[in-house]
Design an enzyme around this catalytic site. Structure first.
Site, short mmCIF file in Angstrom:
data_model
loop_
_atom_site.label_atom_id
_atom_site.label_comp_id
_atom_site.label_asym_id
_atom_site.label_seq_id
_atom_site.Cartn_x
_atom_site.Cartn_y
_atom_site.Cartn_z
N HIS A 291 -10.32 -5.40 -3.13
CA HIS A 291 -9.00 -5.65 -2.54
C HIS A 291 -9.13 -6.07 -1.09
O HIS A 291 -10.05 -5.65 -0.40
CB HIS A 291 -8.09 -4.43 -2.67
CG HIS A 291 -8.68 -3.16 -2.15
ND1 HIS A 291 -9.62 -2.42 -2.84
CD2 HIS A 291 -8.48 -2.49 -0.99
CE1 HIS A 291 -9.96 -1.35 -2.14
NE2 HIS A 291 -9.30 -1.38 -1.01
N HIS B 4 -6.93 -5.85 2.38
CA HIS B 4 -5.75 -5.28 3.05
C HIS B 4 -5.17 -6.37 3.96
O HIS B 4 -5.92 -6.99 4.73
CB HIS B 4 -6.15 -4.12 3.96
CG HIS B 4 -6.77 -2.94 3.27
ND1 HIS B 4 -6.08 -1.77 3.04
CD2 HIS B 4 -8.03 -2.74 2.79
CE1 HIS B 4 -6.89 -0.89 2.45
NE2 HIS B 4 -8.08 -1.45 2.28
N ASP C 239 0.86 -1.19 0.00
CA ASP C 239 0.00 0.00 0.00
C ASP C 239 0.89 1.25 0.00
O ASP C 239 1.91 1.31 0.69
CB ASP C 239 -0.90 -0.01 1.24
CG ASP C 239 -2.05 0.97 1.12
OD1 ASP C 239 -3.22 0.53 1.01
OD2 ASP C 239 -1.80 2.21 1.12
N GLN D 297 -14.47 2.17 1.70
CA GLN D 297 -13.88 1.83 0.39
C GLN D 297 -13.66 3.08 -0.44
O GLN D 297 -14.58 3.89 -0.62
CB GLN D 297 -14.77 0.84 -0.37
CG GLN D 297 -14.09 0.30 -1.63
CD GLN D 297 -14.88 -0.80 -2.32
OE1 GLN D 297 -16.00 -1.14 -1.91
NE2 GLN D 297 -14.32 -1.36 -3.37
P1 5GP Z 1 -9.84 1.32 0.48
O1 5GP Z 1 -10.02 2.58 1.29
O2 5GP Z 1 -10.51 1.41 -0.86
O3 5GP Z 1 -10.21 0.08 1.24
O4 5GP Z 1 -8.29 1.18 0.26
C1 5GP Z 1 -7.61 1.74 -0.82
C2 5GP Z 1 -6.14 1.65 -0.50
O5 5GP Z 1 -5.41 1.83 -1.70
C3 5GP Z 1 -5.66 2.71 0.47
O6 5GP Z 1 -5.06 2.09 1.62
C4 5GP Z 1 -4.64 3.53 -0.32
O7 5GP Z 1 -3.52 3.94 0.43
C5 5GP Z 1 -4.24 2.56 -1.42
N1 5GP Z 1 -3.86 3.18 -2.68
C6 5GP Z 1 -4.54 4.14 -3.37
N2 5GP Z 1 -3.90 4.47 -4.50
C7 5GP Z 1 -2.79 3.66 -4.55
C8 5GP Z 1 -1.72 3.54 -5.50
O8 5GP Z 1 -1.67 4.19 -6.54
N3 5GP Z 1 -0.76 2.63 -5.21
C9 5GP Z 1 -0.78 1.86 -4.08
N4 5GP Z 1 0.22 1.00 -3.88
N5 5GP Z 1 -1.78 1.96 -3.16
C10 5GP Z 1 -2.76 2.86 -3.40
#
Ligand code: 5GP
Ligand code: ZN
Length: 111
Positions: free
Chosen positions: A94, A96, A29, A88
């Site tokens: 995804h 984590h 991440d 999200q």
């Molecule tokens: P969500 O909030 O959708 O469950 O998690 C999205 C995750 O994607 C976040 O923890 C954020 O830091 C990560 N993320 C967003 N954009 C990128 C990116 O371009 N590269 C990587 N490696 N992680 C990303």
């Protein structure tokens, strides 16, 4: 327009890969919330957990265990935010994987 994780799958956006096979990808991440914070995705685009076929998620379970092996960790937490009110932000399924190899993870109140 293609989503950000589809671009990562295609290599159009760089990522620090942990493990990959023909169906799944694990990468670090960009904004870690723990010493280990890896995202595990199917290469195929599904918006969220609720839209993901059970067989895909089941297959992903095996891949997730291999990611833990690759990272050499035994204790970790898996989180999937399903929908914007659940946190999200990227709408490509995804999981984590978070871990603190040197101690316990906190279990915070979420509301
Ligand atoms: P969500 O909030 O959708 O469950 O998690 C999205 C995750 O994607 C976040 O923890 C954020 O830091 C990560 N993320 C967003 N954009 C990128 C990116 O371009 N590269 C990587 N490696 N992680 C990303
Ligand atoms: Zn996508």
């Amino acid at each position: 327009m293609e989503c950000i994780f589809c671009k990562i799958v295609k290599g159009e956006i760089p990522s620090k890969k942990v493990l990959e096979n023909e169906k799944f990808l694990a990468f670090h991440d960009i904004n870690p919330i723990a010493p280990v914070h890896v995202l595990i995705i199917p290469k195929e685009h599904y918006e969220k957990f609720n839209d993901t076929p059970n067989e895909i998620f089941c297959e992903m379970a095996d891949f997730i265990k291999n990611v833990a092996k690759e990272l050499n960790i035994t204790d970790y937490r898996l989180i999937t935010n399903n929908g914007s009110n659940a946190g999200q932000e990227v709408f490509h399924l995804h999981v984590h994987m978070v871990s603190n190899p040197n101690g316990k993870l906190k279990w915070p109140k979420l509301v």
